[in-house]
Design an enzyme around this catalytic site. Structure first.
Site, PDB file in Angstrom:
ATOM      1  CG  HIS A 282      11.120   4.293   7.493  1.00 36.69           C
ATOM      2  ND1 HIS A 282      10.376   3.507   8.334  1.00 36.69           N
ATOM      3  CD2 HIS A 282      11.625   5.283   8.287  1.00 36.69           C
ATOM      4  CE1 HIS A 282      10.435   3.999   9.570  1.00 36.69           C
ATOM      5  NE2 HIS A 282      11.185   5.085   9.558  1.00 36.69           N
ATOM      6  CG  HIS A 321       9.401  -4.852  10.294  1.00 35.35           C
ATOM      7  ND1 HIS A 321      10.239  -4.704  11.356  1.00 35.35           N
ATOM      8  CD2 HIS A 321       8.712  -3.694  10.172  1.00 35.35           C
ATOM      9  CE1 HIS A 321      10.061  -3.492  11.861  1.00 35.35           C
ATOM     10  NE2 HIS A 321       9.153  -2.860  11.163  1.00 35.35           N
ATOM     11  CG  ASP A 377       4.033   0.992   5.704  1.00 37.17           C
ATOM     12  OD1 ASP A 377       3.334   1.845   6.249  1.00 37.17           O
ATOM     13  OD2 ASP A 377       5.265   0.962   5.776  1.00 37.17           O
TER      14      ASP A 377
HETATM   15  N1  ACO Z   1       9.753  -8.836  -0.961  1.00 38.20           N
HETATM   16  C1  ACO Z   1      10.576  -9.827  -1.387  1.00 38.20           C
HETATM   17  N2  ACO Z   1      11.693 -10.224  -0.765  1.00 38.20           N
HETATM   18  C2  ACO Z   1      12.021  -9.556   0.357  1.00 38.20           C
HETATM   19  C3  ACO Z   1      11.225  -8.516   0.878  1.00 38.20           C
HETATM   20  C4  ACO Z   1      10.053  -8.167   0.186  1.00 38.20           C
HETATM   21  N3  ACO Z   1       9.253  -7.205   0.622  1.00 38.20           N
HETATM   22  N4  ACO Z   1      11.800  -8.053   2.007  1.00 38.20           N
HETATM   23  C5  ACO Z   1      12.905  -8.768   2.196  1.00 38.20           C
HETATM   24  N5  ACO Z   1      13.040  -9.679   1.200  1.00 38.20           N
HETATM   25  C6  ACO Z   1      14.097 -10.683   1.066  1.00 38.20           C
HETATM   26  C7  ACO Z   1      15.375 -10.061   0.495  1.00 38.20           C
HETATM   27  O1  ACO Z   1      15.404 -10.146  -0.916  1.00 38.20           O
HETATM   28  C8  ACO Z   1      16.432 -10.920   1.151  1.00 38.20           C
HETATM   29  O2  ACO Z   1      16.476 -12.151   0.458  1.00 38.20           O
HETATM   30  P1  ACO Z   1      17.873 -12.988   0.307  1.00 38.20           P
HETATM   31  O3  ACO Z   1      18.339 -13.228   1.719  1.00 38.20           O
HETATM   32  O4  ACO Z   1      17.441 -14.222  -0.410  1.00 38.20           O
HETATM   33  O5  ACO Z   1      18.786 -12.105  -0.471  1.00 38.20           O
HETATM   34  C9  ACO Z   1      15.856 -11.197   2.547  1.00 38.20           C
HETATM   35  O6  ACO Z   1      14.419 -11.131   2.390  1.00 38.20           O
HETATM   36  C10 ACO Z   1      16.283 -10.210   3.619  1.00 38.20           C
HETATM   37  O7  ACO Z   1      16.026  -8.898   3.122  1.00 38.20           O
HETATM   38  P2  ACO Z   1      16.785  -7.610   3.627  1.00 38.20           P
HETATM   39  O8  ACO Z   1      16.553  -6.501   2.654  1.00 38.20           O
HETATM   40  O9  ACO Z   1      18.189  -7.964   3.968  1.00 38.20           O
HETATM   41  O10 ACO Z   1      16.005  -7.337   4.983  1.00 38.20           O
HETATM   42  P3  ACO Z   1      16.048  -6.002   5.800  1.00 38.20           P
HETATM   43  O11 ACO Z   1      15.773  -6.368   7.206  1.00 38.20           O
HETATM   44  O12 ACO Z   1      17.274  -5.230   5.505  1.00 38.20           O
HETATM   45  O13 ACO Z   1      14.831  -5.166   5.165  1.00 38.20           O
HETATM   46  C11 ACO Z   1      12.758  -4.165   4.774  1.00 38.20           C
HETATM   47  C12 ACO Z   1      13.629  -4.916   5.784  1.00 38.20           C
HETATM   48  C13 ACO Z   1      13.497  -2.941   4.246  1.00 38.20           C
HETATM   49  C14 ACO Z   1      11.490  -3.668   5.482  1.00 38.20           C
HETATM   50  C15 ACO Z   1      12.425  -5.117   3.610  1.00 38.20           C
HETATM   51  O14 ACO Z   1      11.694  -6.223   4.101  1.00 38.20           O
HETATM   52  C16 ACO Z   1      11.635  -4.427   2.482  1.00 38.20           C
HETATM   53  O15 ACO Z   1      12.249  -3.830   1.613  1.00 38.20           O
HETATM   54  N6  ACO Z   1      10.254  -4.507   2.500  1.00 38.20           N
HETATM   55  C17 ACO Z   1       9.454  -3.834   1.526  1.00 38.20           C
HETATM   56  C18 ACO Z   1       9.293  -2.369   1.885  1.00 38.20           C
HETATM   57  C19 ACO Z   1       8.402  -2.176   3.083  1.00 38.20           C
HETATM   58  O16 ACO Z   1       7.306  -2.728   3.154  1.00 38.20           O
HETATM   59  N7  ACO Z   1       8.862  -1.328   4.012  1.00 38.20           N
HETATM   60  C20 ACO Z   1       8.093  -0.972   5.195  1.00 38.20           C
HETATM   61  C21 ACO Z   1       8.674  -1.544   6.419  1.00 38.20           C
HETATM   62  S1  ACO Z   1       7.679  -1.187   7.823  1.00 38.20           S
HETATM   63  C22 ACO Z   1       8.024   0.434   8.138  1.00 38.20           C
HETATM   64  O17 ACO Z   1       9.029   0.991   7.834  1.00 38.20           O
HETATM   65  C23 ACO Z   1       6.999   1.150   8.824  1.00 38.20           C
END
Ligand code: ACO
Length: 437
Positions: A282, A321, A377
């Protein structure tokens, strides 16, 4: 909403587009549920039972990916279109033309303040920026290497003991007073947390400066009689605060609402929100983005980093996201802010690595098919670093910006007659009844 039980699906539902007909194969019964605002009411599903002693159907939704838990009039997001609006106004327009306290007022009150209301609001906030000297001592008690986010979270929680009237959450005046205090004191605590870590004496608030300028004063003032913030950097940080001010039911805001739902005081609720924001998935992500860019080290090493992400070895921080499945509109504004900041500070060399990461990722099948775009971010950390903030302060800056949003959502939740104490259900997977030998 009510649920109508029928022996079979009606041939001609009254309004076909606004009902959902379900058949329970356990009993052969069909049920017609109204669809309102694109949702069905889960408690209506709960009335569906296979037998008289059946507890009723529940929905299972880890991470609440398909569950609306509140009705809110504060922030609108369309993740597919990349739209973000506060109280109906597009974020791009607000970031261009408004000040942070104006936005705070908009989020809290529902309308942009008139000039007079804004002047009074600014004055009120300005006169609550000081913190009790005992709070200073409280901060002194932390180790020199304590993370400022930990200090912020604990100190905000401690404020609840300084203002016991904060418990009167049913009293509009008492609520308002804590809201003012929290917005006003957050930058002071944040700056004191920073100065504690580096051993500098605390710089007290300067009432001649605006909200953001005063925060920069408390961060950077040394021997000068009066600190004068660079107007471009001050405005850039103000825009970043505006972009972070609210984002509807994200992890930290939901936390604030959940804690608030038990009728806790707002300091305890916001402290819990800061805890949620601290996590690397987050608000801690901007810190992680910087660490990632530093680890990559040079533009030519970007492709191998992307390959590791695609193999699932790590995540591309600052990408992806839960809601945005196209470009995060805040990231677009932030790129413009970066240009302004770098004109003053000089270009941050990490920007080239970030731009190359974005370029490759946006063309790559993995990122395209997963709809992964830069989020807020991705660039904010590079700007913060260019402005001189240490990495540990990044989530703290996020928390300052998010405070009005947390408070607007906390109060909206309290005043919503449909809200109850938050209490999800579980599917028990442990052992069945057993006895001690
Ligand atoms: N890099 C690589 N792969 C990713 C990323 C990423 N940053 N984010 C999601 N994916 C992939 C996952 O591996 C998954 O792949 P699969 O379906 O082949 O298994 C798919 O995309 C869906 O991912 P989830 O984790 O289920 O998506 P969710 O909606 O739960 O997560 C989140 C969203 C937590 C923001 C995620 O994209 C992430 O971890 N991003 C990196 C951290 C980040 O930048 N957080 C800031 C968010 S903005 C904020 O809070 C202000």
């Amino acid at each position: 909403m009510t649920i109508a039980e029928t022996e079979r699906a009606p041939k001609t539902p009254a309004t076909p587009a606004s009902t959902l007909t379900l058949r329970d194969d356990r009993t052969g019964k069909s049920y017609t549920l109204p669809i309102e605002d694109g949702t069905i009411n889960a408690s209506e599903l709960h009335k569906i039972r296979a037998t008289d002693d059946d507890p009723g159907l529940f929905t299972y939704d880890p991470g609440f990916t398909a569950t609306a838990a509140v009705k809110s009039a504060i922030t609108y997001i369309d993740g597919d279109q990349g739209i973000l609006r506060y109280r109906g106004y597009p974020i791009e327009e607000l970031a261009e033309a408004s000040g942070f306290l104006e936005i705070a007022s908009l989020l809290l009150e529902g309308e942009l303040p008139t000039d007079q209301v804004l002047a009074e609001w600014r004055d009120e906030i300005t006169h609550h920026t000081f913190i009790h000297e005992n709070i200073k001592k409280f901060i002194d008690g932390f180790r020199h290497d304590a993370h400022p986010m930990g200090i912020l979270m604990s100190t905000v929680a401690a404020l609840s003991t300084f203002y016991p009237e904060a418990k009167q959450i049913g009293d509009a005046d008492a609520r308002r007073k804590q809201i003012v205090r929290l917005i006003a004191k957050m930058p002071t605590i944040a700056a004191f947390a920073y100065r504690h870590a580096i051993g500098l004496p605390y710089a007290y608030p300067d009432n001649d400066l605006g909200y953001t300028g005063n925060f920069l004063n408390m961060m950077w003032k040394t021997t000068e009689l009066q600190y004068r913030p660079d107007p471009i950097l001050e405005r850039a940080l103000e825009v970043l605060f505006i972009l972070h001010a609210d984002h509807e039911q994200n992890c930290s805001t939901s936390t604030v609402r959940v804690v608030g739902s038990s009728r806790s005081d707002p300091y305890s609720a916001v402290a819990a929100g800061i805890g949620a924001l601290y996590g690397p998935l987050h608000g801690g992500a901007n810190e992680q983005v910087l660490r990632m860019l530093e680890e990559i080290g040079s533009v030519d090493r970007v492709p191998q980093h992307i390959e590791r992400v695609k193999k699932g070895e790590l995540r591309l921080m600052g990408f992806g996201h839960r809601i945005y499945k196209s470009y995060d509109p805040r990231a677009k504004v932030i790129k413009r802010v970066a240009d302004d900041v770098f004109r003053v500070t000089g270009r941050n060399p990490l920007l080239d690595i970030a731009l190359e990461l974005e370029r490759i990722a946006l063309e790559d099948e993995y990122f395209v098919s997963h709809k992964l775009y830069p989020n807020v971010d991705f660039y904010s950390g590079i700007i913060y670093q260019a402005m001189g903030f240490p990495t540990e302060m990044f989530p703290v800056l996020f928390a300052i910006g998010r405070t009005p949003g947390w408070l607007a959502q906390w109060e909206e939740g309290l005043l919503d007659p449909e809200q109850k104490i938050a209490r999800p259900r579980q599917i028990y997977t442990g052992p069945a009844l057993r006895h001690l030998e």
